[in-house]
Every structure is written in structure tokens, then in C-alpha cells.
Design an enzyme around this catalytic site. Structure first.
Site, PDB file in Angstrom:
ATOM      1  N   ASP A  50      -7.841  -6.351  82.081  1.00  0.00           N
ATOM      2  CA  ASP A  50      -6.674  -5.815  82.788  1.00  0.00           C
ATOM      3  C   ASP A  50      -5.540  -6.831  82.814  1.00  0.00           C
ATOM      4  O   ASP A  50      -4.362  -6.475  82.673  1.00  0.00           O
ATOM      5  CB  ASP A  50      -7.076  -5.420  84.215  1.00  0.00           C
ATOM      6  CG  ASP A  50      -5.999  -4.610  84.919  1.00  0.00           C
ATOM      7  OD1 ASP A  50      -5.326  -3.803  84.243  1.00  0.00           O
ATOM      8  OD2 ASP A  50      -5.825  -4.784  86.130  1.00  0.00           O
ATOM      9  N   ARG A  61       7.719   6.336  79.520  1.00  0.00           N
ATOM     10  CA  ARG A  61       7.348   5.197  80.372  1.00  0.00           C
ATOM     11  C   ARG A  61       5.904   4.775  80.183  1.00  0.00           C
ATOM     12  O   ARG A  61       5.441   3.846  80.837  1.00  0.00           O
ATOM     13  CB  ARG A  61       7.594   5.545  81.848  1.00  0.00           C
ATOM     14  CG  ARG A  61       9.053   5.772  82.184  1.00  0.00           C
ATOM     15  CD  ARG A  61       9.282   5.872  83.685  1.00  0.00           C
ATOM     16  NE  ARG A  61       8.561   6.974  84.299  1.00  0.00           N
ATOM     17  CZ  ARG A  61       7.631   6.850  85.233  1.00  0.00           C
ATOM     18  NH1 ARG A  61       7.267   5.646  85.658  1.00  0.00           N
ATOM     19  NH2 ARG A  61       7.030   7.907  85.751  1.00  0.00           N
ATOM     20  N   LYS A  62       5.167   5.444  79.299  1.00  0.00           N
ATOM     21  CA  LYS A  62       3.744   5.152  79.094  1.00  0.00           C
ATOM     22  C   LYS A  62       3.547   4.192  77.920  1.00  0.00           C
ATOM     23  O   LYS A  62       4.174   4.340  76.869  1.00  0.00           O
ATOM     24  CB  LYS A  62       2.973   6.450  78.827  1.00  0.00           C
ATOM     25  CG  LYS A  62       2.985   7.428  79.990  1.00  0.00           C
ATOM     26  CD  LYS A  62       2.202   8.679  79.636  1.00  0.00           C
ATOM     27  CE  LYS A  62       2.195   9.679  80.788  1.00  0.00           C
ATOM     28  NZ  LYS A  62       1.447  10.914  80.423  1.00  0.00           N
TER      29      LYS A  62
END
Length: 248
Positions: free
Chosen positions: A168, A213-214
Site C-alpha cells: 500500500d 480520477r482513478k
């Protein structure tokens, strides 16, 4: 001289309540505080520049240093022909936090104690030791990661949650470099083989595509020679505004 420095440090400690003073060692005829301890503390006392955790320290093993020098030796220099992939090292600091969720302003004392999750343990080599490099076009990001003893899950191996944290962190940093700030919307992880504690691995992040926006990013964790695949992952990040973050 060591005694005089120790007095100065104790005085500074009373002015800066959040600084931890090291445990006092037994008195000796030469000094009351080891010179090494004084040397390590002085830079943080007399320099306002934050510590860059992505620079080499004494806990880094030979393989970590070798890879660091490899990628650092391929950093971009001005005016250089782009004949091969060029890497830029990304500095890594403790977070400078001013606001909590909802836009609540935090006191200076709380701000000073705030720590980025992977940098909340100051002992070199105890937990997350890593450095990230990103390529010129920001399509790829590579992380050299050395896992410390505090990250143990299965006996002698790295905890799956710690691996997820690093994935992450790497993919999120990669996405942030493209379109900051971002939030993790989805993270899928396939664990293939365990990572021994103390070993060094490569975490490679690749931008697959963007849709508005992804940002869609893939990631793999491998041995440094590429012979063993430890983990595969895919991540989806969404670009947000600062105002959105402050609202909570």
C-alpha cells in the site's frame, strides 16, 4: 567535553518535552553519557532539517546497499540522454501533521509526535527499512525493502499485514507522485511465498491505466534476483482534494 554536552542536552530536553532522553548509563571515570549517543542526538537537536529515512544507515545489509547504489547510480542528471530508464529517489520523512479529520487543528505538541505509520519506529533496522525510486515518466516505481525483527508473523518470516502495508505504501506513493493526494479504494493481494525476516526484497509498482480520477496500479514482490515471486497485488487509487481530506 562529553560531560558539558550532556548538560546541554539535558537542558534542551526540558525545553522540548516530546524528545526522549536516552537511559543514563552507569557512571564511569571518562563520561556519564557515551560519546556515540551524544553524536547521534546532536543532529536532531541543532538542525531544523527533517531526517530523510530513505538514506542508508548502519542497519542496511549488503544486498540493500548494493541495490541502493545500483538504482541511485541510474538517477537522472540534467542534459543526459535518456538511453535507459532513469530513476529518481523519493525522500521519506516523518509526516508533518497539522490537521485531524474534520479539519481540527492539532496542537504543536501533538504535531511533533505524529509519525508516518511505517516511520513510527526510530530504531534503525527494527521494522520497515526501505527506499523508493520512481522513473522519469512515473510509470514505474521500485522499492528496496528490508524487513526487521519487529515485523515477525509466522516464525522467522514477515507478517502478511506488514507486507500489505508496504504494498500500500509503495503503490500509494507511486499514485501520489502522479496525482496527489490520493486514497486507496481497493487493494487485492495474493500471497505466494513467505519472506524471511531480515531479508531484502524488491517491490515493483507499475501504472496500468488511468480513468478520470482513478489510477489502476499493479505490484509484485520478488527476491532481489527475481527468481522467487513472494506476492502479487493490484490497487485502485482515487485522486481527491485537500478539502475532502480535511473534512474527514
Amino acid at each position: 567535553m562529553a560531560r558539558n554536552l550532556a548538560r546541554i542536552l539535558r537542558g534542551c530536553g526540558s525545553l522540548v518535552p516530546f524528545m526522549k532522553t536516552p537511559a543514563r548509563p552507569p557512571r564511569s571515570s571518562s563520561s556519564s553519557i557515551p560519546v556515540r549517543t551524544l553524536v547521534e542526538m546532536l543532529p536532531s537537536l541543532f538542525s531544523s532539517k527533517p531526517r530523510d529515512f530513505s538514506l542508508p544507515n548502519s542497519s542496511w545489509g549488503e544486498e540493500m546497499m548494493r541495490l541502493y547504489e545500483h538504482y541511485n547510480g541510474h538517477t537522472e542528471t540534467e542534459g543526459e540522454e535518456n538511453q535507459e530508464r532513469k530513476w529518481n529517489r523519493l525522500p521519506s520523512y516523518n509526516r508533518s501533521l497539522k490537521y485531524a479529520a474534520g479539519g481540527v487543528y492539532l496542537s504543536k505538541l501533538i504535531q511533533s509526535k505524529a509519525r508516518l505509520f511505517t516511520r513510527n519506529i526510530r530504531d534503525p533496522g527494527a521494522a520497515f527499512e526501505y527506499v523508493l525510486f520512481i522513473d522519469k515518466e512515473k510509470e514505474k516505481c521500485v522499492c528496496i525493502f528490508q524487513a526487521g525483527h519487529l515485523l515477525e508473523g509466522p516464525p522467522g518470516h514477515v507478517h502478511g499485514g506488514a507486507i500489505a502495508t508496504m504494498i500500500d505504501t509503495v503503490t500509494g506513493t507511486h499514485a501520489s507522485a502522479i496525482s496527489a493526494p490520493v486514497l486507496t479504494a481497493n487493494l487485492n493481494i495474493d500471497y505466494r511465498s513467505p519472506i524471511p525476516l531480515g531479508s531484502t526484497v524488491l517491490i515493483e509498482s507499475t501504472l496500468e491505466k488511468t480513468e478520470g480520477r482513478k489510477l489502476f496500479i499493479s505490484c509484485k514482490v520478488t527476491s532481489t534476483d527475481g527468481s522467487k515471486r513472494h506476492t502479487d497485488a493490484t490497487a485502485l487509487f482515487v485522486s481527491v482534494s485537500i478539502g475532502h481530506l480535511l473534512k474527514g
